[in-house]
Design a protein around this motif. Structure first.
Motif, PDB file in Angstrom:
ATOM      1  N   ILE A  96     128.911  34.545   5.036  1.00 52.98           N
ATOM      2  CA  ILE A  96     129.037  34.291   3.738  1.00 52.98           C
ATOM      3  C   ILE A  96     127.532  34.190   2.670  1.00 52.98           C
ATOM      4  O   ILE A  96     127.514  33.721   1.740  1.00 52.98           O
ATOM      5  N   ALA A  97     126.476  34.676   3.581  1.00 49.82           N
ATOM      6  CA  ALA A  97     125.127  34.915   2.872  1.00 49.82           C
ATOM      7  C   ALA A  97     125.532  36.227   1.759  1.00 49.82           C
ATOM      8  O   ALA A  97     125.539  37.195   2.027  1.00 49.82           O
ATOM      9  N   ALA A  98     124.843  35.865   0.531  1.00 52.06           N
ATOM     10  CA  ALA A  98     125.042  36.988  -0.484  1.00 52.06           C
ATOM     11  C   ALA A  98     123.689  37.822  -0.335  1.00 52.06           C
ATOM     12  O   ALA A  98     122.716  37.496   0.211  1.00 52.06           O
ATOM     13  N   GLY A  99     124.345  39.070  -0.454  1.00 55.06           N
ATOM     14  CA  GLY A  99     123.080  40.045  -0.363  1.00 55.06           C
ATOM     15  C   GLY A  99     122.723  40.587   0.954  1.00 55.06           C
ATOM     16  O   GLY A  99     121.975  41.517   0.847  1.00 55.06           O
ATOM     17  N   ILE A 100     123.360  40.400   1.809  1.00 53.90           N
ATOM     18  CA  ILE A 100     123.089  40.812   3.260  1.00 53.90           C
ATOM     19  C   ILE A 100     124.135  41.731   3.745  1.00 53.90           C
ATOM     20  O   ILE A 100     125.022  41.161   4.129  1.00 53.90           O
ATOM     21  N   PRO A 101     123.879  43.118   3.875  1.00 53.50           N
ATOM     22  CA  PRO A 101     124.947  44.114   4.451  1.00 53.50           C
ATOM     23  C   PRO A 101     125.413  43.548   5.841  1.00 53.50           C
ATOM     24  O   PRO A 101     124.747  43.120   6.672  1.00 53.50           O
ATOM     25  N   ILE A 170     132.043  45.158  -1.296  1.00 56.49           N
ATOM     26  CA  ILE A 170     131.336  43.977  -1.567  1.00 56.49           C
ATOM     27  C   ILE A 170     130.617  43.582  -2.827  1.00 56.49           C
ATOM     28  O   ILE A 170     130.577  42.851  -3.293  1.00 56.49           O
ATOM     29  N   ASP A 171     129.800  44.968  -3.103  1.00 57.77           N
ATOM     30  CA  ASP A 171     128.889  44.814  -4.186  1.00 57.77           C
ATOM     31  C   ASP A 171     129.808  44.522  -5.505  1.00 57.77           C
ATOM     32  O   ASP A 171     129.524  43.878  -6.435  1.00 57.77           O
ATOM     33  N   ALA A 172     130.858  45.555  -5.636  1.00 58.48           N
ATOM     34  CA  ALA A 172     131.762  45.231  -6.551  1.00 58.48           C
ATOM     35  C   ALA A 172     132.338  43.959  -6.818  1.00 58.48           C
ATOM     36  O   ALA A 172     132.662  43.229  -7.672  1.00 58.48           O
ATOM     37  N   VAL A 173     132.767  43.294  -5.438  1.00 60.41           N
ATOM     38  CA  VAL A 173     133.562  42.046  -5.516  1.00 60.41           C
ATOM     39  C   VAL A 173     132.442  41.005  -6.073  1.00 60.41           C
ATOM     40  O   VAL A 173     132.916  40.284  -6.825  1.00 60.41           O
ATOM     41  N   SER A 179     129.892  36.710  -9.072  1.00 61.69           N
ATOM     42  CA  SER A 179     129.337  36.263 -10.686  1.00 61.69           C
ATOM     43  C   SER A 179     130.336  35.903 -11.378  1.00 61.69           C
ATOM     44  O   SER A 179     129.866  35.294 -12.577  1.00 61.69           O
ATOM     45  N   GLY A 180     131.511  36.117 -11.577  1.00 61.17           N
ATOM     46  CA  GLY A 180     132.539  36.024 -12.486  1.00 61.17           C
ATOM     47  C   GLY A 180     132.728  34.692 -13.034  1.00 61.17           C
ATOM     48  O   GLY A 180     132.853  34.439 -14.394  1.00 61.17           O
ATOM     49  N   PRO A 181     132.472  33.655 -12.184  1.00 57.75           N
ATOM     50  CA  PRO A 181     132.718  32.285 -13.015  1.00 57.75           C
ATOM     51  C   PRO A 181     131.835  32.142 -14.026  1.00 57.75           C
ATOM     52  O   PRO A 181     132.143  31.301 -14.891  1.00 57.75           O
ATOM     53  N   ALA A 264     125.441  43.924 -12.619  1.00 58.46           N
ATOM     54  CA  ALA A 264     125.584  42.697 -11.370  1.00 58.46           C
ATOM     55  C   ALA A 264     125.871  43.787 -10.271  1.00 58.46           C
ATOM     56  O   ALA A 264     125.175  43.359  -9.162  1.00 58.46           O
ATOM     57  N   ALA A 265     126.567  44.687 -10.227  1.00 62.60           N
ATOM     58  CA  ALA A 265     126.843  45.446  -9.047  1.00 62.60           C
ATOM     59  C   ALA A 265     125.569  46.077  -8.747  1.00 62.60           C
ATOM     60  O   ALA A 265     125.331  46.133  -7.312  1.00 62.60           O
ATOM     61  N   ARG A 266     124.966  46.692  -9.525  1.00 58.90           N
ATOM     62  CA  ARG A 266     123.592  47.250  -9.150  1.00 58.90           C
ATOM     63  C   ARG A 266     122.680  46.490  -8.485  1.00 58.90           C
ATOM     64  O   ARG A 266     122.016  46.822  -7.588  1.00 58.90           O
ATOM     65  N   ARG A 267     122.413  45.096  -9.189  1.00 60.01           N
ATOM     66  CA  ARG A 267     121.794  44.172  -8.661  1.00 60.01           C
ATOM     67  C   ARG A 267     121.926  43.886  -7.112  1.00 60.01           C
ATOM     68  O   ARG A 267     121.010  43.622  -6.256  1.00 60.01           O
ATOM     69  N   ALA A 268     123.353  43.824  -7.002  1.00 56.08           N
ATOM     70  CA  ALA A 268     123.884  43.260  -5.486  1.00 56.08           C
ATOM     71  C   ALA A 268     123.095  44.376  -4.648  1.00 56.08           C
ATOM     72  O   ALA A 268     122.944  44.160  -3.623  1.00 56.08           O
ATOM     73  N   GLY A 269     123.401  45.659  -5.130  1.00 51.69           N
ATOM     74  CA  GLY A 269     122.851  46.776  -4.062  1.00 51.69           C
ATOM     75  C   GLY A 269     121.403  46.655  -3.869  1.00 51.69           C
ATOM     76  O   GLY A 269     120.943  46.719  -2.681  1.00 51.69           O
ATOM     77  N   GLU A 270     120.749  46.219  -4.811  1.00 52.49           N
ATOM     78  CA  GLU A 270     119.232  46.059  -4.674  1.00 52.49           C
ATOM     79  C   GLU A 270     118.805  45.193  -3.733  1.00 52.49           C
ATOM     80  O   GLU A 270     117.943  45.173  -2.979  1.00 52.49           O
ATOM     81  N   LEU A 271     119.517  43.941  -3.832  1.00 55.26           N
ATOM     82  CA  LEU A 271     119.197  42.754  -3.184  1.00 55.26           C
ATOM     83  C   LEU A 271     119.703  42.935  -1.615  1.00 55.26           C
ATOM     84  O   LEU A 271     118.814  42.511  -0.757  1.00 55.26           O
TER      85      LEU A 271
END
Length: 277
Positions: A96-101, A170-173, A179-181, A264-271
């Motif tokens: 459940i670590a954010a940004g790790i494929p 998952i980047d779209a999620v 980030s939705g909240p 946000a989706a682009r940034r998720a991919g970058e991270l």
């Protein structure tokens, strides 16, 4: 599902606490949970619940059927590699670590070019802290039907789940529900402030805004009609709602939201690329 599930929580922070609150006593005993966290105070809190703890990965990991990685992305590679000596062929790894494929985790756990693919990557959101979360889940090729069912059961302890195809999904999620909240909280802030502008007290504006948002989302959840249809039913021609929505349309609010989610989706991919190097 097997009984007496043994579970390792690698990282003992808020999300691990949320998971444990939904699982201990229902799916496993506290004694079946092993928590790894470097913080003395954090480990003391877990020990008070009856779990075992360690400041760093140790041999007790080999006796845990499921490993939950809940550490910061910056240290994920190091921690995963520290855990690798105690990996068993039947260990189900859930991140459940954010940004790790998931592919990066599989590589860190594997050896000699053979990734360990019994890995599920998850993207929960903060309402999981009150068991009202939404978690996107993606499984790698080594996850069989039994593992998927187990992973889903465990994450349902903190809310609803949705399976998606891969890391890109998952980047779209992440952009929509992870980030939705924050988008919701920003809207609530603005709606409360607008209520005060119109003469309500802060307390009145808060009560009205929160109750309205809760009721509207419940109606959208339970109704067979789309949000567009529900919106149209509230909007009488020439009425107050129409006047408000006209301002949203003039300011391009729907376009702004779509652009924000895309950012946000682009940034998720970058991270993901940054942390998996």
């Amino acid at each position: 599902m097997e009984k007496g599930l043994s579970l390792a929580l690698i990282g003992g922070g808020n999300m691990a606490n949320a998971l444990a609150s939904g699982l201990i006593g229902r799916r496993c005993a506290a004694a079946d949970v092993h928590v790894i966290d470097p913080g003395d105070d954090t480990r003391a809190r877990w020990e008070a619940l009856g779990t075992t703890t360690a400041p760093a990965p140790d041999a007790r990991l080999s006796g845990c059927r499921v490993w939950f990685f809940a550490v910061k992305p910056q240290v994920m590679a190091q921690v995963v590699r520290q855990c690798r000596p105690w990996l068993r062929p039947d260990t189900l790894v859930i991140s459940i670590a954010a940004g790790i494929p998931g592919s990066a985790i599989a590589g860190w756990l594997g050896a000699d070019g053979a990734p360990y693919t019994r890995v599920v990557r998850c993207m929960p959101n903060t309402p999981a802290l009150i068991a009202c979360g939404m978690t996107g889940m993606a499984a790698l090729s080594g996850v069989d039907a039994q593992d998927r069912a187990l992973a889903e059961e465990l994450l349902r302890a903190v809310g609803d789940v949705l399976w998606v195809a891969d890391d890109a999904a998952i980047d779209a999620v992440t952009a929509v529900s992870g980030s939705g909240p924050a988008y919701v909280f920003l809207f609530l802030e603005a709606l409360m402030a607008a209520g005060v502008d119109q003469g309500l007290s802060p307390e009145q504006a808060r009560q009205l805004a929160l109750a309205t948002f809760h009721g509207a989302t419940q109606l959208a959840t339970l109704s067979p009609d789309s949000p567009a249809v529900l919106r149209e039913r509230v909007t009488s021609k020439g009425g107050t709602t129409a006047a408000a929505l006209a301002v949203f349309q003039q300011r391009g609010q729907t376009d702004i939201l779509r652009e924000a989610v895309a950012a946000a989706a682009r940034r998720a991919g970058e991270l993901a690329r940054e942390f998996s190097d």
